[in-house]
Design a protein around this motif. Structure first.
Motif, PDB file in Angstrom:
ATOM      1  N   TYR A   1       0.834  -1.205   0.000  1.00 59.01           N
ATOM      2  CA  TYR A   1       0.000   0.000   0.000  1.00 59.01           C
ATOM      3  C   TYR A   1       0.869   1.256   0.000  1.00 59.01           C
ATOM      4  CZ  TYR A   1      -3.729   3.229   1.294  1.00 59.01           C
ATOM      5  OH  TYR A   1      -4.624   4.276   1.315  1.00 59.01           O
ATOM      6  N   SER A   2       1.878   1.276   0.836  1.00 51.54           N
ATOM      7  CA  SER A   2       2.781   2.435   0.904  1.00 51.54           C
ATOM      8  C   SER A   2       3.547   2.635  -0.396  1.00 51.54           C
ATOM      9  CB  SER A   2       3.760   2.287   2.066  1.00 51.54           C
ATOM     10  OG  SER A   2       3.080   2.351   3.284  1.00 51.54           O
ATOM     11  N   ALA A   3       4.027   1.549  -0.977  1.00 49.80           N
ATOM     12  CA  ALA A   3       4.771   1.650  -2.238  1.00 49.80           C
ATOM     13  C   ALA A   3       3.870   2.164  -3.359  1.00 49.80           C
ATOM     14  CB  ALA A   3       5.358   0.286  -2.612  1.00 49.80           C
ATOM     15  N   LEU A   4       2.638   1.671  -3.427  1.00 54.30           N
ATOM     16  CA  LEU A   4       1.701   2.153  -4.441  1.00 54.30           C
ATOM     17  C   LEU A   4       1.419   3.639  -4.246  1.00 54.30           C
ATOM     18  CD1 LEU A   4      -0.880  -0.796  -4.526  1.00 54.30           C
ATOM     19  CD2 LEU A   4       0.674  -0.114  -6.371  1.00 54.30           C
TER      20      LEU A   4
ATOM     21  N   SER B   1       4.403   5.766  -5.340  1.00 55.05           N
ATOM     22  CA  SER B   1       4.590   5.821  -6.792  1.00 55.05           C
ATOM     23  C   SER B   1       3.502   6.660  -7.466  1.00 55.05           C
ATOM     24  CB  SER B   1       4.640   4.424  -7.401  1.00 55.05           C
ATOM     25  OG  SER B   1       3.375   3.822  -7.402  1.00 55.05           O
ATOM     26  N   LEU B   2       2.319   6.725  -6.855  1.00 55.61           N
ATOM     27  CA  LEU B   2       1.216   7.513  -7.413  1.00 55.61           C
ATOM     28  C   LEU B   2       1.149   8.927  -6.842  1.00 55.61           C
ATOM     29  CD1 LEU B   2      -1.593   4.796  -7.315  1.00 55.61           C
ATOM     30  CD2 LEU B   2      -0.232   5.519  -9.289  1.00 55.61           C
ATOM     31  N   LYS B   3       2.113   9.245  -5.965  1.00 53.94           N
ATOM     32  CA  LYS B   3       2.117  10.548  -5.284  1.00 53.94           C
ATOM     33  C   LYS B   3       0.785  10.794  -4.571  1.00 53.94           C
ATOM     34  CE  LYS B   3       5.528  12.635  -8.338  1.00 53.94           C
ATOM     35  NZ  LYS B   3       5.961  11.468  -9.027  1.00 53.94           N
ATOM     36  N   ALA B   4       0.335   9.780  -3.862  1.00 57.48           N
ATOM     37  CA  ALA B   4      -0.915   9.833  -3.105  1.00 57.48           C
ATOM     38  C   ALA B   4      -0.590   9.831  -1.611  1.00 57.48           C
ATOM     39  CB  ALA B   4      -1.788   8.635  -3.448  1.00 57.48           C
ATOM     40  N   PRO B   5      -1.401  10.513  -0.821  1.00 57.37           N
ATOM     41  CA  PRO B   5      -1.140  10.534   0.623  1.00 57.37           C
ATOM     42  C   PRO B   5      -1.350   9.156   1.251  1.00 57.37           C
ATOM     43  CG  PRO B   5      -3.215  11.643   0.126  1.00 57.37           C
ATOM     44  CD  PRO B   5      -2.583  11.287  -1.183  1.00 57.37           C
TER      45      PRO B   5
ATOM     46  N   ILE C   1      -7.724   5.019  -8.289  1.00 60.54           N
ATOM     47  CA  ILE C   1      -8.027   3.594  -8.186  1.00 60.54           C
ATOM     48  C   ILE C   1      -6.919   2.827  -8.892  1.00 60.54           C
ATOM     49  CG2 ILE C   1      -9.684   1.773  -8.733  1.00 60.54           C
ATOM     50  CD1 ILE C   1     -11.821   4.029  -8.922  1.00 60.54           C
ATOM     51  N   CYS C   2      -6.374   1.850  -8.198  1.00 60.86           N
ATOM     52  CA  CYS C   2      -5.194   1.150  -8.687  1.00 60.86           C
ATOM     53  C   CYS C   2      -5.468  -0.342  -8.881  1.00 60.86           C
ATOM     54  CB  CYS C   2      -4.096   1.354  -7.649  1.00 60.86           C
ATOM     55  SG  CYS C   2      -2.541   0.633  -8.051  1.00 60.86           S
ATOM     56  N   THR C   3      -5.182  -0.834 -10.109  1.00 58.47           N
ATOM     57  CA  THR C   3      -5.150  -2.265 -10.402  1.00 58.47           C
ATOM     58  C   THR C   3      -3.721  -2.575 -10.836  1.00 58.47           C
ATOM     59  OG1 THR C   3      -5.667  -2.120 -12.762  1.00 58.47           O
ATOM     60  CG2 THR C   3      -7.550  -2.181 -11.239  1.00 58.47           C
ATOM     61  N   LEU C   4      -3.455  -3.798 -11.188  1.00 57.31           N
ATOM     62  CA  LEU C   4      -2.107  -4.162 -11.602  1.00 57.31           C
ATOM     63  C   LEU C   4      -1.635  -3.333 -12.804  1.00 57.31           C
ATOM     64  CD1 LEU C   4       0.110  -6.094 -10.713  1.00 57.31           C
ATOM     65  CD2 LEU C   4      -0.779  -7.754 -12.330  1.00 57.31           C
ATOM     66  N   SER C   5      -2.490  -3.225 -13.830  1.00 53.95           N
ATOM     67  CA  SER C   5      -2.083  -2.501 -15.047  1.00 53.95           C
ATOM     68  C   SER C   5      -2.499  -1.030 -15.051  1.00 53.95           C
ATOM     69  CB  SER C   5      -2.652  -3.186 -16.294  1.00 53.95           C
ATOM     70  OG  SER C   5      -4.053  -3.050 -16.335  1.00 53.95           O
ATOM     71  N   ARG C   6      -3.229  -0.609 -14.045  1.00 55.04           N
ATOM     72  CA  ARG C   6      -3.648   0.786 -13.959  1.00 55.04           C
ATOM     73  C   ARG C   6      -3.118   1.366 -12.643  1.00 55.04           C
ATOM     74  NH1 ARG C   6      -7.899   2.604 -17.351  1.00 55.04           N
ATOM     75  NH2 ARG C   6      -7.101   4.589 -16.566  1.00 55.04           N
ATOM     76  N   GLY C   7      -1.845   1.772 -12.661  1.00 54.92           N
ATOM     77  CA  GLY C   7      -1.241   2.387 -11.488  1.00 54.92           C
ATOM     78  C   GLY C   7      -0.442   1.436 -10.621  1.00 54.92           C
TER      79      GLY C   7
ATOM     80  N   PRO D   1      -3.292   5.271 -12.868  1.00 59.49           N
ATOM     81  CA  PRO D   1      -4.482   4.844 -12.135  1.00 59.49           C
ATOM     82  C   PRO D   1      -5.748   5.434 -12.769  1.00 59.49           C
ATOM     83  CG  PRO D   1      -3.443   6.643 -10.985  1.00 59.49           C
ATOM     84  CD  PRO D   1      -2.529   6.280 -12.130  1.00 59.49           C
ATOM     85  N   ILE D   2      -6.854   4.903 -12.395  1.00 55.17           N
ATOM     86  CA  ILE D   2      -8.137   5.467 -12.804  1.00 55.17           C
ATOM     87  C   ILE D   2      -8.428   6.623 -11.868  1.00 55.17           C
ATOM     88  CG2 ILE D   2     -10.612   4.982 -12.891  1.00 55.17           C
ATOM     89  CD1 ILE D   2      -9.514   2.017 -13.570  1.00 55.17           C
ATOM     90  N   LEU D   3      -8.815   7.755 -12.432  1.00 55.31           N
ATOM     91  CA  LEU D   3      -9.079   8.952 -11.648  1.00 55.31           C
ATOM     92  C   LEU D   3     -10.580   9.201 -11.569  1.00 55.31           C
ATOM     93  CD1 LEU D   3      -6.340  11.272 -13.185  1.00 55.31           C
ATOM     94  CD2 LEU D   3      -6.151   9.754 -11.203  1.00 55.31           C
TER      95      LEU D   3
END
Length: 109
Positions: free
Chosen positions: A18-21, A24-28, A77-83, A89-91
């Motif tokens: 979760y932290s790594a994702l 990488s997505l610059k999400a809090p 929203i993160c899946t394997l191939s989306r983010g 990711p899906i926004l």
């Protein structure tokens, strides 16, 4: 529902993924974690849930939702191939037509 990340072997690995994702997505990265998300897009009601596939309109097949991040004005929203491993990711707009349900073990429920 207790926080998890699909395919993570234990709580420690789930936190690491979760932290790594998030990084990488610059999400809090907060203790408040989203389990489900509902939103409206082009007059269509949509929803997703951690550990389940996205609606067919996103064409991600049977890929599972790995994480949903709440950012300032949107959700990622993160899946394997989306983010996840590749792609973006899906926004989803964070507005009056979106609603998040959080994991029950969040500190700030």
């Amino acid at each position: 529902m207790k926080f998890f990340v699909p395919a993570a072997k234990d709580d420690i690995k789930a936190e690491q993924v979760y932290s790594a994702l998030g990084q990488s997505l610059k999400a809090p990265i907060t203790e408040k974690r989203i389990w489900k998300l509902q939103w409206r897009d082009n007059e269509i009601d949509l929803k997703c849930e951690i550990g389940k596939p996205l609606p067919p309109s996103y064409q991600t097949g049977k890929e599972l939702v790995l994480a949903i991040f709440e950012c300032e004005n949107l959700y990622k929203i993160c899946t394997l191939s989306r983010g996840g491993v590749k792609g973006e990711p899906i926004l989803v707009d964070n507005n009056s037509q979106s609603s998040a349900t959080y994991f029950s073990d969040n500190v700030n429920n």
